[in-house]
Scaffold this motif. Structure first.
Motif, PDB file in Angstrom:
ATOM      1  N   ARG A 192       0.850  -1.186   0.000  1.00 11.72           N
ATOM      2  CA  ARG A 192       0.000   0.000   0.000  1.00 11.72           C
ATOM      3  C   ARG A 192       0.886   1.236   0.000  1.00 11.72           C
ATOM      4  NH1 ARG A 192      -5.584   0.435   2.244  1.00 11.72           N
ATOM      5  NH2 ARG A 192      -6.117   2.571   1.747  1.00 11.72           N
ATOM      6  N   TRP A 198      -3.150   4.118  -2.801  1.00  6.05           N
ATOM      7  CA  TRP A 198      -2.846   3.327  -3.989  1.00  6.05           C
ATOM      8  C   TRP A 198      -2.140   2.036  -3.593  1.00  6.05           C
ATOM      9  CZ3 TRP A 198      -4.552   4.603  -8.763  1.00  6.05           C
ATOM     10  CH2 TRP A 198      -5.004   5.898  -8.948  1.00  6.05           C
ATOM     11  N   LEU A 235      -0.264   1.215 -10.886  1.00  5.10           N
ATOM     12  CA  LEU A 235      -0.810   1.400  -9.544  1.00  5.10           C
ATOM     13  C   LEU A 235      -2.309   1.158  -9.584  1.00  5.10           C
ATOM     14  CD1 LEU A 235       1.090   4.631  -8.452  1.00  5.10           C
ATOM     15  CD2 LEU A 235       1.680   2.241  -7.990  1.00  5.10           C
ATOM     16  N   ARG A 280      -6.248   1.055  -7.230  1.00  3.16           N
ATOM     17  CA  ARG A 280      -7.021   1.566  -6.099  1.00  3.16           C
ATOM     18  C   ARG A 280      -7.375   0.476  -5.088  1.00  3.16           C
ATOM     19  NH1 ARG A 280      -6.811   6.673  -4.621  1.00  3.16           N
ATOM     20  NH2 ARG A 280      -7.060   8.066  -6.367  1.00  3.16           N
TER      21      ARG A 280
END
Length: 91
Positions: free
Chosen positions: A32, A37, A62, A64
């Motif tokens: 993380r 992200w 990257l 979510r």
């Protein structure tokens, strides 16, 4: 794609399973980042023997969510495995 070195600590997510693909064992490594992200890498190793080489691909995208990062890591590992030279397994 391969990512330059970063300071993010990557580890297998608690909900991710290793994936056996032929003779390879694939382990996603997700970290993380600031801002929520997620970054990913993936470990690819032959599934037998102690002195087997391990490949770690550091990925550039990257995400979510950690689930999206895991799915991308698995997809990149499969792409690498399909392109890897095939050697016969020792008897």
């Amino acid at each position: 794609m391969i990512l330059a070195a970063s300071n993010t600590c990557l580890s297998p997510p608690a909900d991710a399973q290793d994936l056996q693909v032929g003779r390879y064992l694939v382990t996603p490594l997700i970290g993380r980042l600031a801002g929520g992200w997620f970054a990913g890498s993936v470990s690819i190793r032959p599934g037998c023997g102690r002195a087997t080489p391990v490949r770690v691909l550091r990925l550039t995208r990257l995400f979510r969510s950690s689930g999206e990062a895991v799915a991308h890591a698995h997809a990149e590992a499969l792409r690498w495995i399909r392109g890897a030279p095939q050697r016969p397994l020792a008897a």
